[in-house]
Design a protein around this motif. Structure first.
Motif, mmCIF file in Angstrom:
data_model
loop_
_atom_site.group_PDB
_atom_site.id
_atom_site.type_symbol
_atom_site.label_atom_id
_atom_site.label_comp_id
_atom_site.label_asym_id
_atom_site.label_seq_id
_atom_site.Cartn_x
_atom_site.Cartn_y
_atom_site.Cartn_z
ATOM 1 N N LYS A 26 6.715 108.186 29.136
ATOM 2 C CA LYS A 26 7.538 109.569 28.874
ATOM 3 C C LYS A 26 8.933 108.954 28.288
ATOM 4 N N ARG A 29 8.788 108.186 24.906
ATOM 5 C CA ARG A 29 8.814 109.825 23.853
ATOM 6 C C ARG A 29 7.827 108.689 23.575
ATOM 7 N N HIS A 31 3.421 110.894 23.439
ATOM 8 C CA HIS A 31 2.719 111.344 23.711
ATOM 9 C C HIS A 31 1.403 111.143 24.930
ATOM 10 N N GLU A 33 -2.201 112.387 25.624
ATOM 11 C CA GLU A 33 -2.706 113.700 26.253
ATOM 12 C C GLU A 33 -3.928 114.373 27.272
#
Length: 178
Positions: A26, A29, A31, A33
């Motif tokens: 995180k 940056r 994502h 899922e």
């Protein structure tokens, strides 16, 4: 966010290593899922940046429905429809009998809240009878943790290197089934 045709499955064998990996991913940056775990991992939802659940609000509303049903039911059955003199208690009004009705009100409040929360959870999670399981790796029901990250714009090598550094015991690139 655009959908990707490939996802990376990073498999971990420890929940603390998974939690650190989620924070690292995180921070870069990327994502995430979905994460599949054999048991609930405390703080994982916050680390993933998921919005807080509203199940407590639903539970309160369902409890209010249960309390209302109990009150209306007892008033109709014990006061209006067939009043009886049980143990010398007056049956002229609901308020005179309310202390005797408190256990029933409590039980129906809990009954409605619990059962309607379970139904809400199943509907919200789209888990209904005869639905095919969506678990990508059966080991996540036993002792492994799986982090699923979409591959976008050729970031596969970067993701693979990052996940290797976070302690993943296995990294697989698979076709997206969502």
């Amino acid at each position: 966010m655009e959908t990707s045709d490939k996802v990376i499955h990073a498999i971990y064998n420890d929940d603390d290593v998974l939690m650190a990996a989620v924070k690292t991913v995180k921070a870069k940056r990327f994502h995430i899922e979905e994460i599949y775990t054999p048991f609930p991992v405390h703080g994982l939802d916050k680390a993933m940046g998921l919005a807080p659940t509203r199940i407590a609000i639903a539970a309160f509303m369902y409890g209010c429905v249960g309390l209302t049903v109990a009150t209306i039911m007892m008033n109709f059955i014990m006061i209006e429809d067939w009043p009886q003199n049980i143990g010398g208690k007056p049956s002229f009004s609901y308020l005179e009998n309310m202390p005797a009705f408190v256990p029933i009100m409590f039980e129906l409040t809990v009954f409605f809240a619990a059962h309607l929360m379970v139904i809400t959870f199943y509907l919200r999670s789209r888990m209904w009878p005869f639905k095919k399981a969506e678990n990508p790796d059966p080991r996540t029901t036993d002792d492994h943790f799986l982090m699923e990250i979409p591959v976008n714009h050729g970031n596969e090598r970067e993701l693979h290197d990052l996940l290797s550094k976070t302690g993943a015991v296995e990294i697989n690139v698979v076709n997206n089934t969502h």
